[in-house]
Design an enzyme around this catalytic site. Structure first.
Site, PDB file in Angstrom:
ATOM      1  N   HIS A  81       7.656  29.715  17.769  1.00  0.00           N
ATOM      2  CA  HIS A  81       6.179  29.602  16.939  1.00  0.00           C
ATOM      3  C   HIS A  81       6.043  28.549  15.976  1.00  0.00           C
ATOM      4  O   HIS A  81       5.273  28.383  15.567  1.00  0.00           O
ATOM      5  CB  HIS A  81       6.212  31.062  16.284  1.00  0.00           C
TER       6      HIS A  81
HETATM    7  C1  UD1 Z   1       4.728  31.686   9.318  1.00  0.00           C
HETATM    8  C2  UD1 Z   1       5.577  30.802   8.223  1.00  0.00           C
HETATM    9  C3  UD1 Z   1       6.725  30.737   9.321  1.00  0.00           C
HETATM   10  C4  UD1 Z   1       7.288  31.890   9.699  1.00  0.00           C
HETATM   11  C5  UD1 Z   1       6.393  32.567  10.470  1.00  0.00           C
HETATM   12  C6  UD1 Z   1       6.860  34.076  10.982  1.00  0.00           C
HETATM   13  C7  UD1 Z   1       4.245  29.149   7.147  1.00  0.00           C
HETATM   14  C8  UD1 Z   1       4.058  27.662   6.841  1.00  0.00           C
HETATM   15  N1  UD1 Z   1       5.078  29.428   8.049  1.00  0.00           N
HETATM   16  O1  UD1 Z   1       3.966  30.760  10.478  1.00  0.00           O
HETATM   17  O2  UD1 Z   1       7.635  30.038   8.399  1.00  0.00           O
HETATM   18  O3  UD1 Z   1       8.597  31.501  10.404  1.00  0.00           O
HETATM   19  O4  UD1 Z   1       5.201  32.851   9.574  1.00  0.00           O
HETATM   20  O5  UD1 Z   1       6.016  34.561  12.103  1.00  0.00           O
HETATM   21  O6  UD1 Z   1       3.804  30.141   6.143  1.00  0.00           O
HETATM   22  N2  UD1 Z   1      -2.156  34.858  13.374  1.00  0.00           N
HETATM   23  C9  UD1 Z   1      -2.416  35.891  14.007  1.00  0.00           C
HETATM   24  N3  UD1 Z   1      -2.167  37.171  13.368  1.00  0.00           N
HETATM   25  C10 UD1 Z   1      -1.310  37.221  12.289  1.00  0.00           C
HETATM   26  C11 UD1 Z   1      -0.832  36.148  11.650  1.00  0.00           C
HETATM   27  C12 UD1 Z   1      -1.078  34.955  12.237  1.00  0.00           C
HETATM   28  O7  UD1 Z   1      -3.257  35.796  14.909  1.00  0.00           O
HETATM   29  O8  UD1 Z   1      -1.151  38.629  12.042  1.00  0.00           O
HETATM   30  C13 UD1 Z   1      -2.381  33.610  13.957  1.00  0.00           C
HETATM   31  C14 UD1 Z   1      -3.525  32.985  13.620  1.00  0.00           C
HETATM   32  O9  UD1 Z   1      -4.328  32.308  14.346  1.00  0.00           O
HETATM   33  C15 UD1 Z   1      -3.091  31.889  12.402  1.00  0.00           C
HETATM   34  C16 UD1 Z   1      -1.911  31.464  12.698  1.00  0.00           C
HETATM   35  O10 UD1 Z   1      -1.231  32.421  13.836  1.00  0.00           O
HETATM   36  O11 UD1 Z   1      -4.115  30.881  12.231  1.00  0.00           O
HETATM   37  C17 UD1 Z   1      -0.984  31.054  12.005  1.00  0.00           C
HETATM   38  O12 UD1 Z   1      -0.272  32.070  11.051  1.00  0.00           O
HETATM   39  P1  UD1 Z   1       0.485  31.739   9.921  1.00  0.00           P
HETATM   40  O13 UD1 Z   1       0.733  32.829   9.090  1.00  0.00           O
HETATM   41  O14 UD1 Z   1      -0.339  30.594   8.799  1.00  0.00           O
HETATM   42  O15 UD1 Z   1       1.644  30.935  10.155  1.00  0.00           O
HETATM   43  P2  UD1 Z   1       2.917  31.520  11.346  1.00  0.00           P
HETATM   44  O16 UD1 Z   1       2.754  30.529  12.220  1.00  0.00           O
HETATM   45  O17 UD1 Z   1       2.806  32.918  11.396  1.00  0.00           O
END
Ligand code: UD1
Length: 378
Positions: A218
């Site tokens: 991820h």
């Molecule tokens: C975040 C953390 C990362 C951690 C990871 C665990 C940051 C910079 N990154 O990354 O360090 O290892 O969480 O999972 O904070 N999305 C969904 N549903 C959700 C959450 C996210 O669909 O419940 C999708 C969305 O498209 C969103 C993307 O994932 O735009 C990114 O989510 P985000 O929480 O910003 O970062 P992670 O990639 O999950």
């Protein structure tokens, strides 16, 4: 003592569970535990499932921030967290790891002169292209209490000018730095038997009596460029086609979205792609896997805790103890080197897993230090 535990993403919810459990069992009359969820993760299987399964109290507040670009997401969090800290006036803000929720909360708290305790302090990848690296550095340098899981973390802090022998009263300019052990290890020990009893994931996924390799991907550095994402999937595919092991891939929502966007779905046909797993299901899968491939910090360590070999799908790792022990390795570049390493780990699994991550009592240690800090302050 009043603490605000601020969480937002999946791994933080898991870490906070260990602290909440210690407070509930031992420190209930001394520590008031206010849980604030930024809403960075909002899907049921990225957030709610962990609260339910691990018996974590429902967050007192959910800020409902959701997804956005890094700057917008962080800015929205900073604004809302300030309001919350004004409302609850905690003695200490407790933060975990390296997500945008950690960054935002550390900025809000230090601007309001509220002491920050950072759990998982001192980790460095020395790669500032990772958003997490910036988040960790800012949080560590805003903290008054730093809890490092490893000696490597302590050394990194020392190299950045932190003193390991500071005396109270502690402030952000004179912080206390502790070697606390790894709070995730507390959970891995505590929940293993319970997970094995309660989860039916092996039957559900029809993996009974099958050998499999568990994969999670991820990190932005692995998912955001089509070429890199393609390379990883091709490597997974090479194992699926050259061995009799099933490659199981619980897919993060962002990785799923990007695979579709980059038209790479066709490459997944030999891989068992499934929805993200709950913590208990993940524990059971990690324990049953022959090998783990991951770019997640947490999953790397869980592989180690459960004595499984791990290939870290990155060029570097913050958890260099895993490499030192020979229990894991960084991803080799070519497909041939990669499949050779997979074979080596499957045929000759590592046997040494020294106790680099503490004794599973990290949450208790942290609570004691929080209470001591509060005593010095009053
Ligand atoms: C975040 C953390 C990362 C951690 C990871 C665990 C940051 C910079 N990154 O990354 O360090 O290892 O969480 O999972 O904070 N999305 C969904 N549903 C959700 C959450 C996210 O669909 O419940 C999708 C969305 O498209 C969103 C993307 O994932 O735009 C990114 O989510 P985000 O929480 O910003 O970062 P992670 O990639 O999950």
């Amino acid at each position: 003592m009043k603490i605000c535990n601020i969480v937002g993403a999946r791994p933080q919810i898991i870490k906070a569970a260990a602290l909440s459990r210690a407070i509930k069992e031992i420190y209930n009359s001394q520590i008031q535990d206010i849980i604030i969820h930024t809403g960075q993760h909002y899907d049921i299987n990225m957030s709610d499932v962990f609260f339910n399964e691990m018996g974590i109290p429902t967050p007192t507040e959910n800020l409902g921030i959701g997804s956005a670009s890094h700057s917008i997401q962080t800015a929205r969090m900073i604004e809302k967290i300030e309001e919350i800290l004004l409302k609850y006036k905690p003695h200490v803000v407790v933060l975990y790891g390296d997500t945008n929720s950690t960054l935002a909360a550390s900025i809000s708290a230090i601007k309001m002169n509220i002491p920050v305790a950072h759990i998982e302090a001192g980790l460095r990848s020395f790669n500032k292209k990772m958003p997490e690296e910036i988040n960790r550095i800012v949080c560590d340098h805003s903290s008054t209490l730093l809890f490092s899981p490893t000696i490597t973390g302590l050394r990194n802090l020392q190299n950045e000018g932190f003193h390991l022998d500071s005396l109270p009263p502690y402030t952000a300019d004179n912080p206390a730095v502790y070697l606390s052990g790894d709070i995730m290890y507390d959970n891995s020990i505590f929940y293993r038997d319970k997970a094995v009893k309660l989860s039916n994931v092996i039957e559900r996924l029809e993996l009974k009596d099958k050998k499999f390799i568990l994969t999670t991907i991820h990190r932005n550095t692995n998912t955001d460029e089509p070429e890199r994402l393609k390379e990883i999937i091709e490597k997974m595919n090479a194992i699926a086609t050259s061995t009799n092991y099933t490659v199981v891939f619980p897919i993060h929502p962002r990785t799923k979205k990007l695979i579709k966007e980059f038209d790479l779905t066709f490459l997944l046909k030999n891989i068992k792609v499934i929805e993200p797993l709950s913590f208990f299901d993940m524990i059971v899968m990690e324990n049953a896997a022959s090998l783990i491939l991951t770019d997640s910090g947490g999953v790397q360590k869980e592989a180690y805790f459960y004595h499984k070999p791990c290939i870290i799908m990155r060029k570097e790792t913050e958890w260099i103890e895993i490499l030192q022990a020979g229990a894991g390795a960084l991803e080799p570049q070519t497909i041939d080197e990669f499949t050779a390493l997979v074979q080596r780990f499957i045929n000759n699994p590592p046997s040494k897993f020294p106790a680099y991550f503490g004794d599973g009592q990290t949450a208790k240690f942290i609570c004691e230090k929080l209470l001591l800090f509060n005593k010095y302050q009053s």
